[in-house]
Write a protein that holds these residues in place. Structure first.
Motif, short mmCIF file in Angstrom:
data_model
loop_
_atom_site.label_atom_id
_atom_site.label_comp_id
_atom_site.label_asym_id
_atom_site.label_seq_id
_atom_site.Cartn_x
_atom_site.Cartn_y
_atom_site.Cartn_z
N ARG A 29 72.35 66.52 87.94
CA ARG A 29 71.24 65.95 88.73
C ARG A 29 71.19 64.43 88.63
O ARG A 29 70.92 63.75 89.62
CB ARG A 29 69.89 66.55 88.29
N ALA A 32 73.79 63.01 90.66
CA ALA A 32 73.44 63.23 92.07
C ALA A 32 72.48 62.13 92.54
O ALA A 32 72.66 61.56 93.62
CB ALA A 32 72.80 64.61 92.25
N VAL A 33 71.46 61.83 91.72
CA VAL A 33 70.51 60.78 92.09
C VAL A 33 71.22 59.43 92.20
O VAL A 33 70.99 58.66 93.13
CB VAL A 33 69.35 60.72 91.06
N LEU A 36 73.14 59.23 95.41
CA LEU A 36 72.30 59.03 96.60
C LEU A 36 72.35 57.57 97.03
O LEU A 36 72.67 57.24 98.17
CB LEU A 36 70.85 59.40 96.30
N GLY A 39 76.28 56.29 97.16
CA GLY A 39 77.00 56.85 98.30
C GLY A 39 76.66 56.13 99.59
O GLY A 39 77.55 55.80 100.39
N VAL A 40 75.37 55.87 99.80
CA VAL A 40 74.93 55.13 100.99
C VAL A 40 75.52 53.72 100.95
O VAL A 40 76.05 53.21 101.96
CB VAL A 40 73.39 55.09 101.08
N PHE A 73 79.87 53.66 91.17
CA PHE A 73 80.14 54.71 92.16
C PHE A 73 81.29 55.60 91.70
O PHE A 73 81.21 56.84 91.77
CB PHE A 73 80.46 54.07 93.52
N LEU A 77 80.88 59.41 90.87
CA LEU A 77 81.61 60.29 91.79
C LEU A 77 82.47 61.30 91.03
O LEU A 77 82.37 62.51 91.26
CB LEU A 77 82.49 59.43 92.72
N HIS A 80 80.39 63.71 88.74
CA HIS A 80 79.70 64.70 89.56
C HIS A 80 80.69 65.72 90.13
O HIS A 80 80.42 66.93 90.13
CB HIS A 80 78.95 63.99 90.69
#
Lengths: 133, 131
Positions: A29, A32-33, A36, A39-40, A73, A77, A80
């Motif tokens: 998690r 993942a946060v 977010l 990734g953008v 990142f 990446l 995750h």
């Protein structure tokens, strides 16, 4: 009674999900946060690199802020990805030998991917800093 | 293939199709596909560190038909995995479990993933046109 001369707690300790079971869930998690936002940012960086030539694209990643975000990142990446692929293999691959082989392969590849990418970012960030301008 | 002969749940053959089946399996599918796509991230960064020739070959791959189809696939996969990931995070803190909400935000994520993909590619095409 106990042929191994071990207490029940000694036999049970380390098995099952006691105490560390939530760790995998939490790290999945947290990464993942992180992904977010990162990734953008990554999509935005790639979009802004589309019309750039090599030198401009390289100096964009060489900027300290972008280099740091790219490192973050990469780590998020591959961490995750490893956690997610691990769960998928656990769920669908039921042959023990194959599962073990796949789990180890995924961990190795994710680490190698992360290490190679980190090295590349460091090369980009350090080579252009004093010499380029 | 299984080492054990224990009976498995026959759920897939008896349940009627629901949106949450699709979002669940597609989340995993896009996750695998995105993990494969990380190879392009590694290659791209390595090329950027190596020199103009290596960078040109990455660009040539990305602009080939196979490259464009893969990039479109990765864009949509990222959009879906990102939006459905937010849905999972909200579910983790206890939101959106009402059956109506659950179905509705499953569709929202699915439709949103295509909208987001279209926006990113529109931005990409505008960049190419403007340059």
């Amino acid at each position: 009674m106990n042929a191994q001369l071990r207490t029940p707690i000694k036999i049970a300790r380390g098995l099952g999900s006691a105490k560390t079971g939530a760790h995998h869930f939490m790290v999945q998690r947290i990464t993942a946060v992180a992904l977010l936002g990162l990734g953008v940012w990554f999509v935005w960086i790639v979009l802004s690199m589309l019309h750039m030539d090599y030198a401009a694209a390289r100096s964009l990643i060489a900027q300290p802020l972008n280099a740091v975000l790219m490192l973050a990142f990469i780590v998020a990446l591959f961490w995750h990805a490893q956690l997610g692929l691990q769960v998928i293999i656990e769920d669908y691959v039921h042959a023990h030998g194959l599962e073990l082989g796949l789990q180890i392969t995924v961990k190795f590849l994710c680490f190698l991917g992360a290490a190679a990418s980190v090295l590349a970012v460091i090369r980009i960030a350090l080579a252009t800093a004093p010499l380029g301008s | 293939m299984p080492d054990t002969a224990r009976p498995l749940s026959p759920h897939l053959t008896i349940y009627r199709w629901q949106i949450q089946m699709m979002t669940s399996i597609v989340h995993r599918g896009t996750g695998i596909f995105l993990a494969l796509g990380s190879a392009l991230v590694v290659w791209g960064l390595f090329a950027l560190a190596s020199g103009p020739d290596a960078f040109a070959s990455v660009r040539a791959f990305c602009e080939s038909w196979i490259g464009l189809i893969l990039l479109l696939g990765w864009t949509w996969s990222l959009a879906f995995h990102l939006l459905n990931g937010v849905r999972h995070l909200l579910q983790d803190i206890g939101l959106g479990y009402e059956p109506r909400q659950f179905v509705r935000n499953g569709w929202l994520v699915t439709i949103g993933s295509f909208v987001l993909t279209a926006l990113v590619w529109a931005a990409a095409l505008a960049q190419r046109g403007g340059a």
